[in-house]
Design an enzyme around this catalytic site. Structure first.
Site, PDB file in Angstrom:
ATOM      1  N   ASP A 127      -0.056 -90.558  23.735  1.00 55.00           N
ATOM      2  CA  ASP A 127       0.447 -89.398  24.468  1.00 55.00           C
ATOM      3  C   ASP A 127      -0.612 -89.012  25.494  1.00 55.00           C
ATOM      4  O   ASP A 127      -1.801 -89.292  25.291  1.00 55.00           O
ATOM      5  CB  ASP A 127       0.717 -88.227  23.520  1.00 55.00           C
ATOM      6  N   LYS A 152      11.524 -84.572  30.686  1.00 54.24           N
ATOM      7  CA  LYS A 152      12.905 -84.348  30.250  1.00 54.24           C
ATOM      8  C   LYS A 152      13.501 -83.015  30.687  1.00 54.24           C
ATOM      9  O   LYS A 152      14.699 -82.799  30.513  1.00 54.24           O
ATOM     10  CB  LYS A 152      12.971 -84.440  28.715  1.00 54.24           C
ATOM     11  N   TYR A 168      -3.639 -81.802  23.044  1.00 55.06           N
ATOM     12  CA  TYR A 168      -3.413 -80.990  21.851  1.00 55.06           C
ATOM     13  C   TYR A 168      -2.217 -81.485  21.045  1.00 55.06           C
ATOM     14  O   TYR A 168      -2.273 -81.527  19.802  1.00 55.06           O
ATOM     15  CB  TYR A 168      -3.205 -79.518  22.206  1.00 55.06           C
ATOM     16  N   LYS A 175      22.210 -87.306  29.709  1.00 58.88           N
ATOM     17  CA  LYS A 175      22.124 -86.932  31.123  1.00 58.88           C
ATOM     18  C   LYS A 175      22.030 -88.154  32.037  1.00 58.88           C
ATOM     19  O   LYS A 175      22.105 -88.030  33.262  1.00 58.88           O
ATOM     20  CB  LYS A 175      20.926 -86.005  31.344  1.00 58.88           C
ATOM     21  N   VAL A 188      18.523 -81.902  21.079  1.00 59.93           N
ATOM     22  CA  VAL A 188      18.120 -81.713  19.689  1.00 59.93           C
ATOM     23  C   VAL A 188      17.731 -80.254  19.506  1.00 59.93           C
ATOM     24  O   VAL A 188      17.028 -79.674  20.339  1.00 59.93           O
ATOM     25  CB  VAL A 188      16.969 -82.661  19.281  1.00 59.93           C
ATOM     26  N   GLU A 194      21.873 -79.293  37.016  1.00 57.64           N
ATOM     27  CA  GLU A 194      22.604 -79.088  35.767  1.00 57.64           C
ATOM     28  C   GLU A 194      24.089 -79.369  35.936  1.00 57.64           C
ATOM     29  O   GLU A 194      24.677 -79.128  36.993  1.00 57.64           O
ATOM     30  CB  GLU A 194      22.414 -77.658  35.250  1.00 57.64           C
ATOM     31  N   LYS A 230      16.263 -91.767  34.092  1.00 54.87           N
ATOM     32  CA  LYS A 230      16.491 -92.310  32.751  1.00 54.87           C
ATOM     33  C   LYS A 230      17.550 -93.410  32.787  1.00 54.87           C
ATOM     34  O   LYS A 230      17.469 -94.384  32.026  1.00 54.87           O
ATOM     35  CB  LYS A 230      16.908 -91.191  31.786  1.00 54.87           C
TER      36      LYS A 230
END
Length: 614
Positions: free
Chosen positions: A299, A353, A303, A395, A438, A543, A407
């Site tokens: 990643d 995302k 943190y 999407k 999710v 959107e 994507k």
């Protein structure tokens, strides 16, 4: 006043039954009223709540009333000059306490009869039949618009089976929970969760109950102990938000075949990109349970990577693992890492995302979502990885946003690699899995609503007709792992998955965001539009009102795996896709937004690039 009235009625009834003379009857009524008021005050009966009083309060009222009846009878017998029928006075001693208790009982019945029941209350099976369960059932009976409906009880005490507890039947013992759930399945009372209220349920019994819940996709909830205290949290109540995201779903989670996942992943070297994110961290948790040989967490957020690495270190101290801070856009470093680790299974969850943010920073979206995916995929092929799982999104279907279009370009590249590997000696399989939102993921609508509820509202909804598909993170990741295992295990299900095909998670029916907002307000014990307002802010850039899981040219193929759908591929020549990604990345690095978006629009014709500066 109520005590005096009850005493007067009881005295009149006793006088009439005993045939007292009018004067004696009047004296008895006055004495009963005065004695009742005086003695009730001395006993503190008026300070007891009628609505919430228990056995102690009822006993105090009865004792005070009986003493008042004795005092009134004695006063009448001493003050009235003529004879007084003794049975009239004895009747008062019985009737006055009964009248006092009846008045309280009728009041309680009226209160309970006026409780409003929520028709959407969630059916649950209660595990435990002791004091904790009894208090929970009593609270549900008294509460207004409660969020749960207990459909049955299982207990540790076999002698209680067949009895009723506050009107709810005890259906079996804890060991019989599986058969009880099977009997209720398919009925209106089919539970969506198991509520644990048994202090004695621990060790093996608790482990078995957890297995039963997980096997059926049910949440295991804990009934809080009424005597427990916790620190006060300012600006929000403890029940402002549901403790379990599954409470927001209208269906149980699908059961996941953990044995199949473990059979495919056990003993393998596994690498997860985006390991600190919502999906990536849950992938890490579930893969760690399968006991891989080594787990590499990648990643670029320090943190988030630290947090999941520490969590896995505590939960699985014997698991060989490493945490690597790395940007997937750095092609050379990605290739060097893969060459050093030589992962056999790769889960690519790293991506940008958040639709409005990517819309405002489109070049970053191209470099991360498209070019970064190419870097990871090429590195996996170079080291001969067994499989690469690409985490995609709904999407990407008919995208109206840069995020969705990038994507989709990533999907196309992985589909092309999967098709090209068909004739290779050691082919790397590419498993593309597409799903919607999710619950509770970072930056999603549920945490936003939670924060807005904590502030007292309002809740912001972009459009009253906005619809989205939802899953819990655990369910979505479990199905991602099942998709990977289905491809790798072979057999009939694997044969039905063509190279380049796309897995789509069966997410049930789409949820209207406005309905989700209202449900979260009700779960907080509040009233939509009364206690908490809902305001509409308008669609944000990129959107859509409705998301789609399949493109019109993606033909569905029966798979026979619960929770998974698969679509035949619609692909573009791999060389063309690779060249387009490289060219778009070059334009992005040069800061030429219009040229980069133009390439994206050509490769994803459904996407219409927004106006951009040169």
């Amino acid at each position: 006043m109520a005590a005096a009235a009850a005493a007067s009625l009881a005295a009149l009834a006793g006088a009439a039954w005993g045939g007292l003379a009018p004067g004696a009857a009047a004296l008895l009524v006055l004495a009963a009223a005065a004695a009742t008021v005086l003695i009730h005050l001395v006993f503190g009966v008026p300070r007891d709540s009628w609505r919430h009083g228990g056995t102690a309060e009822m006993a105090r009222a009865a004792a005070a009333s009986a003493l008042a009846a004795l005092a009134a009878s004695l006063a009448t017998a001493l003050l009235w000059p003529g004879p007084v029928a003794p049975w009239a006075l004895a009747f008062l001693v019985v009737l006055l306490p009964a009248t006092a208790l009846a008045a309280r009982g009728l009041y309680r019945l009226a209160i309970l009869g006026g409780v409003r029941r929520d028709p959407d209350a969630r059916p649950v099976l209660l595990a435990g039949a002791g004091d904790q369960a009894e208090l929970f059932l009593r609270a549900l009976a008294r509460g207004s618009a409660v969020r749960f409906r207990v459909v049955g009880v299982v207990t540790v005490d076999r002698s209680m089976v067949g009895q009723r507890l506050h009107g709810v039947r005890v259906l079996g013992t804890l060991d019989e929970a599986a058969s009880v759930l099977d009997r209720l399945a398919g009925t209106r009372d089919s539970p969506t969760a198991i509520a644990l209220a048994a202090r004695s349920a621990s060790g093996l019994a608790l482990a078995r109950l957890r297995e039963v819940a997980e096997a059926r996709g049910l949440a295991l909830l804990e009934v809080p102990r009424p005597a427990d205290l916790r620190p006060y949290a300012p600006l929000r109540r403890p029940d402002d938000t549901p403790s379990d995201p599954q409470e927001l779903l209208d269906r149980p989670e699908r059961p996941i075949d953990r044995a199949l996942i473990a059979a495919v992943a056990r003993g393998k070297r596994v690498l997860v990109t985006g390991a600190g994110g919502s999906i990536g961290s849950e992938l890490v948790r579930q893969i760690a349970e399968a006991q891989p040989a080594r787990l590499t967490l990648v990643d670029n957020g320090e943190y988030a990577l630290y947090a999941i690495d520490m969590e896995i270190g505590v939960a699985h101290p014997g698991l060989a693992r490493e945490a690597v801070i790395l940007d997937i856009r750095d092609r050379e470093r990605i290739a060097a890492l893969f060459a050093a680790v030589r992962p056999e299974l790769v889960f690519h969850a790293a991506a940008l995302k958040h639709v409005p943010l990517v819309e405002a920073n489109p070049l970053e979206g191209i470099l991360t979502n498209a070019y970064g995916t190419r870097n990871v995929a090429d590195a996996a092929v170079a080291v001969g990885a067994e499989a690469v799982v690409l985490i995609s999104t709904d999407k990407a279907v008919n995208p109206t946003s840069v995020m969705g279009a990038t994507k989709r370009l990533a999907e196309m590249y992985c589909q092309g690699l999967d098709l090209r590997a068909a004739g290779a000696a050691r082919p790397t399989r590419f498993v593309t899995v597409r799903f919607g939102n999710v619950l509770g993921s970072t930056g999603s609508v549920v945490p936003l609503f939670q924060a807005q509820l904590a502030r007292g509202g309002p809740l912001t909804v972009t459009h009253p007709d906005m619809m989205r598909y939802f899953m819990t993170t655990r369910e979505a990741v479990g199905l991602v792992l099942i998709a990977m295992a289905t491809v790798l295990q072979g057999g009939a299900a694997a044969a039905a998955v063509e190279r380049g095909a796309i897995f789509v998670l069966d997410m049930g029916k789409p949820v209207r965001i406005l309905d989700l907002a209202r449900k979260m307000i009700r779960l907080a014990g509040l009233r939509p539009e009364v206690d908490v307002k809902i305001v509409f802010t308008g669609l944000r850039p990129g959107e859509k009102l409705y998301e789609e899981l399949f493109h019109g040219r993606e033909e569905l193929v029966p798979l026979g795996v619960p929770g998974l759908l698969v679509a035949r591929p619609r692909v573009v020549d791999l060389a063309i896709v690779a060249r387009a990604i490289d060219e778009a990345a070059a334009e992005a690095r040069a800061g030429r937004e219009k040229a980069a978006l133009a390439i994206l629009s050509v490769m994803v014709p459904e996407f219409s690039a927004p106006a951009a500066a040169e």
